[in-house]
Design a protein around this motif. Structure first.
Motif, PDB file in Angstrom:
ATOM      1  N   ALA A  77      15.574 -25.247 -22.701  1.00  0.00           N
ATOM      2  CA  ALA A  77      15.133 -26.009 -23.261  1.00  0.00           C
ATOM      3  C   ALA A  77      14.594 -27.170 -22.559  1.00  0.00           C
ATOM      4  O   ALA A  77      13.258 -27.484 -23.534  1.00  0.00           O
ATOM      5  N   PHE A  78      14.880 -27.121 -21.541  1.00  0.00           N
ATOM      6  CA  PHE A  78      14.655 -28.114 -20.235  1.00  0.00           C
ATOM      7  C   PHE A  78      13.110 -28.316 -20.852  1.00  0.00           C
ATOM      8  O   PHE A  78      12.028 -29.206 -20.973  1.00  0.00           O
ATOM      9  N   ILE A  79      12.887 -26.795 -20.502  1.00  0.00           N
ATOM     10  CA  ILE A  79      11.312 -26.416 -19.958  1.00  0.00           C
ATOM     11  C   ILE A  79      10.658 -26.220 -21.343  1.00  0.00           C
ATOM     12  O   ILE A  79       9.210 -26.775 -21.392  1.00  0.00           O
ATOM     13  N   ASP A 106       7.335 -28.995 -21.188  1.00  0.00           N
ATOM     14  CA  ASP A 106       6.572 -28.569 -21.495  1.00  0.00           C
ATOM     15  C   ASP A 106       5.406 -28.875 -21.537  1.00  0.00           C
ATOM     16  O   ASP A 106       5.295 -29.795 -23.048  1.00  0.00           O
ATOM     17  N   PRO A 107       3.885 -28.467 -21.245  1.00  0.00           N
ATOM     18  CA  PRO A 107       2.855 -29.460 -22.143  1.00  0.00           C
ATOM     19  C   PRO A 107       3.059 -28.954 -23.580  1.00  0.00           C
ATOM     20  O   PRO A 107       3.058 -27.614 -24.244  1.00  0.00           O
ATOM     21  N   ASP A 125       9.352 -31.031 -11.607  1.00  0.00           N
ATOM     22  CA  ASP A 125      10.368 -29.970 -12.163  1.00  0.00           C
ATOM     23  C   ASP A 125      10.921 -29.228 -13.003  1.00  0.00           C
ATOM     24  O   ASP A 125      11.748 -28.447 -13.207  1.00  0.00           O
ATOM     25  N   ILE A 126       9.453 -28.877 -13.531  1.00  0.00           N
ATOM     26  CA  ILE A 126       9.692 -27.889 -14.827  1.00  0.00           C
ATOM     27  C   ILE A 126       9.483 -26.305 -13.990  1.00  0.00           C
ATOM     28  O   ILE A 126      10.374 -25.660 -14.152  1.00  0.00           O
ATOM     29  N   LEU A 171      12.549 -18.797 -23.545  1.00  0.00           N
ATOM     30  CA  LEU A 171      11.569 -19.359 -22.742  1.00  0.00           C
ATOM     31  C   LEU A 171      10.106 -18.803 -23.997  1.00  0.00           C
ATOM     32  O   LEU A 171       8.920 -19.275 -23.535  1.00  0.00           O
ATOM     33  N   HIS A 172      10.500 -18.969 -25.355  1.00  0.00           N
ATOM     34  CA  HIS A 172       9.543 -18.709 -26.653  1.00  0.00           C
ATOM     35  C   HIS A 172       8.576 -19.753 -26.475  1.00  0.00           C
ATOM     36  O   HIS A 172       9.129 -21.122 -26.324  1.00  0.00           O
TER      37      HIS A 172
END
Length: 400
Positions: A158-160, A164-165, A181-182, A204-205
């Motif tokens: 969820a953090f990624i 992410d952009p 961090d990513i 990671l969709h």
């Protein structure tokens, strides 16, 4: 008249009846034992010296026997007391140990909870270095606490997705590689222990992580649908049964990657490196594979229908088990490929290099072979023209 001599005398009817003999009363055992009285001093003094010595010796023996009996009783009591004390000590020790273990477990759980809470707070920090440290702290917690592994995995995923952009950022403005961090979160997820069979898929969709580097990553069954993975380095990764539908993997490095049973429907794999990849039973229908490298890939059972393989490299590849309905193979490198007994009807093979390919038994009805190189295939021009008239510019004969 007198009774005859020798005859018994008549019984006197007034005489008392005869008494039957009664058994003698049992003798009292105590009465049978003679009572022994201790000799007086005068009697002892009257005895000869040897008799007195004999009596004194008997008295000492009796005293020794009394001492031995007393010692045995004392020893037995002490031994019993020792055993009871030992059992009690062991019981107390066991209870103390169990209590200590329970307390230690509670302490550890409390410490894990405190560490987890602190790491989650740091994950929301405005400072990238703090977030990066929190990611690795969560990895250590996951190693120490197996029950928390799945929640930590999902938290990092969820953090990624959130860091992410954003989708509003244009593709040309995306960073050359994920932020620190990513990248740390991706690395932790890629090297985590295998998930339980009942665990849901790693989500990671739609993640936008171009140029990410995750060689040999553990991504079995991962949900990477609509993910932006342009030029990602995933050589040797395990993507068995992963969902990569509509993902952008253009220019990605997927050599020797396990994509067995993966869903790549509609994915962009243009110029991707898939040499040696395991693509058995994978769904690559409607996939853009233009210019992709698939040399030596395992395509047994792979669905390549409606796929664009123009300018792709498939030299020495066994395509016999693949589905190629309406597949575009123009200008494709198929040198030495195995296409025996395959149905290539209506397939666009214009300009393809088929030199040395095995084509015996292949169906070529209405196949476009214009400009194709068919040297070394064992097929004559007459045989090919009997199946299709689209052979202008095609080359036949032995390989030079």
């Amino acid at each position: 008249m007198s009774d005859a001599p020798g005859s018994p005398a008549p019984a006197d009817e007034h005489a008392a009846p005869a008494l039957e003999p009664q058994p003698a009363p049992a003798a009292d055992p105590a009465a049978a034992v003679p009572r022994v009285t201790a000799p007086t001093r005068a009697e002892l003094d009257a005895l000869p010296a040897d008799r007195r010595l004999e009596l004194m010796d008997l008295e000492r023996q009796e005293a020794d026997r009394r001492d031995q009996r007393r010692h045995r009783r004392l020893h037995t009591w002490i031994l019993g007391a020792g055993v009871a004390a030992t059992v009690g000590t062991l019981l107390v020790t066991a209870l103390t140990l169990r209590s200590g273990q329970d307390q230690l477990t509670l302490t550890r759980e409390g410490q894990v909870t405190d560490r987890y809470t602190k790491a989650v707070e740091q994950l929301g920090s405005d400072k990238r270095e703090v977030r990066t440290a929190a990611v690795y702290a969560l990895e250590r917690i996951a190693k120490d606490s197996e029950p928390d592994r799945q929640s930590i995995r999902d938290l990092l995923a969820a953090f990624i997705r959130e860091r992410d952009p954003a989708a509003t950022v244009k593709t040309k403005d995306l960073p050359d590689e994920p932020t620190t961090d990513i990248a740390a979160a991706l690395t932790v997820l890629a090297r985590r222990p295998p998930d339980p069979a009942t665990a849901p898929a790693l989500d990671l969709h739609a993640a936008r992580i171009p140029h990410t580097t995750l060689p040999s990553a553990y991504l079995i069954g991962a949900n990477l649908r609509d993910a932006y993975l342009r030029s990602a380095f995933l050589d040797g990764a395990d993507l068995h049964s992963a969902d990569l539908s509509n993902a952008d993997l253009s220019g990605a490095y997927l050599s020797d990657t396990d994509l067995h049973g993966a869903n790549l429907d509609g994915a962009n794999l243009r110029d991707a490196y898939l040499d040696g990849a395991d693509l058995r039973d994978a769904d690559l229908s409607d996939t853009d594979l233009r210019g992709a490298f698939l040399d030596g890939a395992d395509l047994d059972g792979t669905d390549l229908s409606d796929t664009d393989l123009s300018d792709a490299y498939l030299s020495n590849t066994d395509l016999r088990g693949a589905f190629l309905s309406d597949t575009a193979l123009s200008n494709t490198d198929l040198r030495g490929a195995d296409l025996r007994n395959m149905d290539l009807s209506n397939t666009d093979l214009s300009g393809a290099d088929l030199s040395g390919a095995a084509l015996s038994g292949a169906a070529l009805s209405n196949t476009d072979l214009r400009g194709a190189d068919l040297r070394g295939t064992g097929l004559s021009e007459q045989e090919v023209r009997a199946m299709t008239d689209k052979v202008d510019g095609a080359r036949f004969g032995p390989v030079e």
